[in-house]
Design a protein around this motif. Sequence first.
Motif, PDB file in Angstrom:
ATOM      1  N   ASP A  78      -7.161  47.226 -31.785  1.00  0.00           N
ATOM      2  CA  ASP A  78      -8.105  48.238 -31.319  1.00  0.00           C
ATOM      3  C   ASP A  78      -7.813  48.713 -29.897  1.00  0.00           C
ATOM      4  OD1 ASP A  78      -9.606  48.204 -33.660  1.00  0.00           O
ATOM      5  OD2 ASP A  78     -10.819  46.495 -32.985  1.00  0.00           O
ATOM      6  N   ALA A  79      -6.835  48.093 -29.252  1.00  0.00           N
ATOM      7  CA  ALA A  79      -6.541  48.451 -27.866  1.00  0.00           C
ATOM      8  C   ALA A  79      -6.154  49.926 -27.710  1.00  0.00           C
ATOM      9  CB  ALA A  79      -5.449  47.542 -27.308  1.00  0.00           C
ATOM     10  N   PRO A  80      -5.258  50.500 -28.562  1.00  0.00           N
ATOM     11  CA  PRO A  80      -4.929  51.929 -28.402  1.00  0.00           C
ATOM     12  C   PRO A  80      -6.150  52.837 -28.539  1.00  0.00           C
ATOM     13  CG  PRO A  80      -3.322  50.849 -29.799  1.00  0.00           C
ATOM     14  CD  PRO A  80      -4.433  49.877 -29.618  1.00  0.00           C
ATOM     15  N   ASN A  81      -6.994  52.546 -29.541  1.00  0.00           N
ATOM     16  CA  ASN A  81      -8.208  53.349 -29.700  1.00  0.00           C
ATOM     17  C   ASN A  81      -9.129  53.200 -28.497  1.00  0.00           C
ATOM     18  OD1 ASN A  81     -10.077  55.028 -31.240  1.00  0.00           O
ATOM     19  ND2 ASN A  81     -11.314  53.164 -31.404  1.00  0.00           N
ATOM     20  N   GLY A  82      -9.170  51.969 -27.954  1.00  0.00           N
ATOM     21  CA  GLY A  82      -9.991  51.733 -26.772  1.00  0.00           C
ATOM     22  C   GLY A  82      -9.494  52.510 -25.571  1.00  0.00           C
ATOM     23  N   ILE A  83      -8.179  52.559 -25.420  1.00  0.00           N
ATOM     24  CA  ILE A  83      -7.603  53.319 -24.304  1.00  0.00           C
ATOM     25  C   ILE A  83      -7.901  54.804 -24.464  1.00  0.00           C
ATOM     26  CG2 ILE A  83      -5.443  54.002 -23.200  1.00  0.00           C
ATOM     27  CD1 ILE A  83      -4.378  51.191 -23.889  1.00  0.00           C
ATOM     28  N   LEU A  84      -7.829  55.315 -25.710  1.00  0.00           N
ATOM     29  CA  LEU A  84      -8.155  56.713 -25.963  1.00  0.00           C
ATOM     30  C   LEU A  84      -9.613  57.007 -25.611  1.00  0.00           C
ATOM     31  CD1 LEU A  84      -7.364  59.496 -27.062  1.00  0.00           C
ATOM     32  CD2 LEU A  84      -8.013  58.674 -29.351  1.00  0.00           C
ATOM     33  N   ARG A  85     -10.493  56.101 -26.050  1.00  0.00           N
ATOM     34  CA  ARG A  85     -11.916  56.274 -25.721  1.00  0.00           C
ATOM     35  C   ARG A  85     -12.127  56.233 -24.208  1.00  0.00           C
ATOM     36  NH1 ARG A  85     -15.450  57.641 -30.067  1.00  0.00           N
ATOM     37  NH2 ARG A  85     -14.724  56.568 -31.949  1.00  0.00           N
ATOM     38  N   LEU A  86     -11.435  55.315 -23.548  1.00  0.00           N
ATOM     39  CA  LEU A  86     -11.561  55.204 -22.100  1.00  0.00           C
ATOM     40  C   LEU A  86     -11.083  56.490 -21.424  1.00  0.00           C
ATOM     41  CD1 LEU A  86     -12.082  53.641 -19.501  1.00  0.00           C
ATOM     42  CD2 LEU A  86      -9.787  52.673 -19.695  1.00  0.00           C
ATOM     43  N   SER A  87      -9.992  57.061 -21.939  1.00  0.00           N
ATOM     44  CA  SER A  87      -9.479  58.312 -21.402  1.00  0.00           C
ATOM     45  C   SER A  87     -10.512  59.432 -21.544  1.00  0.00           C
ATOM     46  CB  SER A  87      -8.182  58.702 -22.129  1.00  0.00           C
ATOM     47  OG  SER A  87      -7.739  59.977 -21.715  1.00  0.00           O
ATOM     48  N   ASN A  88     -11.172  59.500 -22.698  1.00  0.00           N
ATOM     49  CA  ASN A  88     -12.210  60.513 -22.916  1.00  0.00           C
ATOM     50  C   ASN A  88     -13.365  60.354 -21.930  1.00  0.00           C
ATOM     51  OD1 ASN A  88     -10.746  61.559 -25.052  1.00  0.00           O
ATOM     52  ND2 ASN A  88     -11.885  60.413 -26.612  1.00  0.00           N
ATOM     53  N   VAL A  89     -13.766  59.099 -21.748  1.00  0.00           N
ATOM     54  CA  VAL A  89     -14.896  58.824 -20.851  1.00  0.00           C
ATOM     55  C   VAL A  89     -14.551  59.195 -19.422  1.00  0.00           C
ATOM     56  CG1 VAL A  89     -16.256  56.967 -19.816  1.00  0.00           C
ATOM     57  CG2 VAL A  89     -15.978  57.063 -22.294  1.00  0.00           C
ATOM     58  N   MET A  90     -13.362  58.776 -18.971  1.00  0.00           N
ATOM     59  CA  MET A  90     -12.981  59.051 -17.587  1.00  0.00           C
ATOM     60  C   MET A  90     -12.781  60.549 -17.358  1.00  0.00           C
ATOM     61  SD  MET A  90     -10.472  55.854 -16.637  1.00  0.00           S
ATOM     62  CE  MET A  90     -10.532  56.271 -14.913  1.00  0.00           C
ATOM     63  N   ARG A  91     -12.231  61.240 -18.357  1.00  0.00           N
ATOM     64  CA  ARG A  91     -12.068  62.689 -18.229  1.00  0.00           C
ATOM     65  C   ARG A  91     -13.432  63.366 -18.093  1.00  0.00           C
ATOM     66  NH1 ARG A  91      -9.810  63.504 -22.650  1.00  0.00           N
ATOM     67  NH2 ARG A  91      -7.644  63.292 -21.953  1.00  0.00           N
ATOM     68  N   TYR A  92     -14.383  62.904 -18.879  1.00  0.00           N
ATOM     69  CA  TYR A  92     -15.728  63.478 -18.839  1.00  0.00           C
ATOM     70  C   TYR A  92     -16.365  63.234 -17.473  1.00  0.00           C
ATOM     71  CZ  TYR A  92     -20.559  64.497 -20.156  1.00  0.00           C
ATOM     72  OH  TYR A  92     -21.825  65.014 -20.218  1.00  0.00           O
ATOM     73  N   VAL A  93     -16.209  62.016 -16.957  1.00  0.00           N
ATOM     74  CA  VAL A  93     -16.796  61.680 -15.657  1.00  0.00           C
ATOM     75  C   VAL A  93     -16.197  62.547 -14.556  1.00  0.00           C
ATOM     76  CG1 VAL A  93     -16.984  59.886 -13.892  1.00  0.00           C
ATOM     77  CG2 VAL A  93     -17.411  59.318 -16.287  1.00  0.00           C
ATOM     78  N   VAL A  94     -14.881  62.715 -14.588  1.00  0.00           N
ATOM     79  CA  VAL A  94     -14.207  63.499 -13.553  1.00  0.00           C
ATOM     80  C   VAL A  94     -14.592  64.971 -13.639  1.00  0.00           C
ATOM     81  CG1 VAL A  94     -11.965  64.318 -12.748  1.00  0.00           C
ATOM     82  CG2 VAL A  94     -12.271  61.910 -13.322  1.00  0.00           C
ATOM     83  N   GLN A  95     -14.634  65.525 -14.844  1.00  0.00           N
ATOM     84  CA  GLN A  95     -14.867  66.958 -15.017  1.00  0.00           C
ATOM     85  C   GLN A  95     -16.331  67.363 -14.891  1.00  0.00           C
ATOM     86  OE1 GLN A  95     -13.094  67.963 -18.804  1.00  0.00           O
ATOM     87  NE2 GLN A  95     -11.009  67.965 -17.991  1.00  0.00           N
ATOM     88  N   GLU A  96     -17.228  66.496 -15.302  1.00  0.00           N
ATOM     89  CA  GLU A  96     -18.635  66.893 -15.403  1.00  0.00           C
ATOM     90  C   GLU A  96     -19.533  66.312 -14.321  1.00  0.00           C
ATOM     91  OE1 GLU A  96     -19.038  69.151 -17.515  1.00  0.00           O
ATOM     92  OE2 GLU A  96     -17.280  68.873 -18.768  1.00  0.00           O
ATOM     93  N   SER A  97     -19.038  65.357 -13.541  1.00  0.00           N
ATOM     94  CA  SER A  97     -19.918  64.676 -12.593  1.00  0.00           C
ATOM     95  C   SER A  97     -20.482  65.595 -11.519  1.00  0.00           C
ATOM     96  CB  SER A  97     -19.168  63.514 -11.926  1.00  0.00           C
ATOM     97  OG  SER A  97     -18.048  63.994 -11.217  1.00  0.00           O
ATOM     98  N   SER A  98     -19.750  66.654 -11.168  1.00  0.00           N
ATOM     99  CA  SER A  98     -20.219  67.551 -10.114  1.00  0.00           C
ATOM    100  C   SER A  98     -21.163  68.636 -10.627  1.00  0.00           C
ATOM    101  CB  SER A  98     -19.017  68.214  -9.422  1.00  0.00           C
ATOM    102  OG  SER A  98     -18.284  68.989 -10.348  1.00  0.00           O
TER     103      SER A  98
END
Length: 364
Positions: A207-227
């Motif tokens: 499940d590690a690859p899927n977890g990394i993909l999910r983590l990438s989605n979360v971090m992208r969302y935080v970076v793009q939408e936090s402001s």
Amino acid sequence: MKKFWPHIILIPLLLTIPVVSSPDFDGTLSVFRVSPFQREFIRFVLVIIFFYINLNIFLPKLYSRKKYGMFTFGIMLSFGLMVFLPYYLTSQNIFVPEPSSVGMPPHEMMPEAHGNLPPPPMETAPPFRAAGPRNDGSYYQMIFASVLPFLFSFLSSLFIYRNMEKKELERSKAKAELLNLKYQLQPHFLFNILNSVYSLALMKSDDAPNGILRLSNVMRYVVQESSKDFVDLSREIEYLKDYTALQLIRADSSLDFSYAEDGETKGLQIAPFILVNFIENAFKYGFNAEENSKIAIKIVVKEKILNFNVFNHIVSEKTAGDQSLKVGMKNTMEHLNQIYPGKHSLVIHNDGNTFDVNLKIDLN
């Protein structure tokens, strides 16, 4: 355009004041042919113009930037124009009173009516009666007539500017507090997520690859939408799903987990990161591999009203009175009060064994 409509309506109404209050007003527009009224009307127009110039230029561009010399010059110039411009435009000599017929011999007023008859005795004007048409008197009276309207215009514009400045400071403070709340929450979420993915890597899980993909989605969302102040509700829900999937990576069969979603989210927006803290707390205190537990998440959107429910058993060794839980909940509630004052309700039930959150937000 909406902010201009009140002024567009108000200014014509204000311009009727000198007309209807003039002693020369007889119900017709003939009053505009009377020189004293013309001067008063022009002065009134200049008062209104000065009000807007002072409010939008002198105070914010000069006074607030400490350009006191230019500010004083602008004020004095405006006052001078208000005093002299009405007389200049009406070409009226203020030092020579207008001719008066009161006290004039009748044979001079109407010579044809008397012919060769001797003139009748000259009548004098009764005491305290106005001597003919209105005039504005002396130079000092002319200045005094402009002082009060000018002061009223200056002080009222200053009062409104101070209120606008105060509200702007309050908005800036509220925005700064809101950003502070966001920045307090986001790093905490990312640290927990990184710990989950790190655990997968240590176990060499598939499940590690899927977890990394999910983590990438979360971090992208935080970076793009936090402001941003608001984001699409559909994107926020996708973020919650990714976050939940990352939390479930470290869960096992001892956890009874359920997720339900219903309703139309198209066209609706919500403040970002305002829901995830409740899900984080559910996993933090509702999952323990050594005993059975339950976590249920339900999202329902109906008539632009978001109903968000998170339920969990309290099975973690950490107690519900943990300080971090209190801080997280406090920040979330402050966040809600800042963005949705009077448009949300939050009910939390905690009996020591279960924790149930019911949040309702009006997204209109």
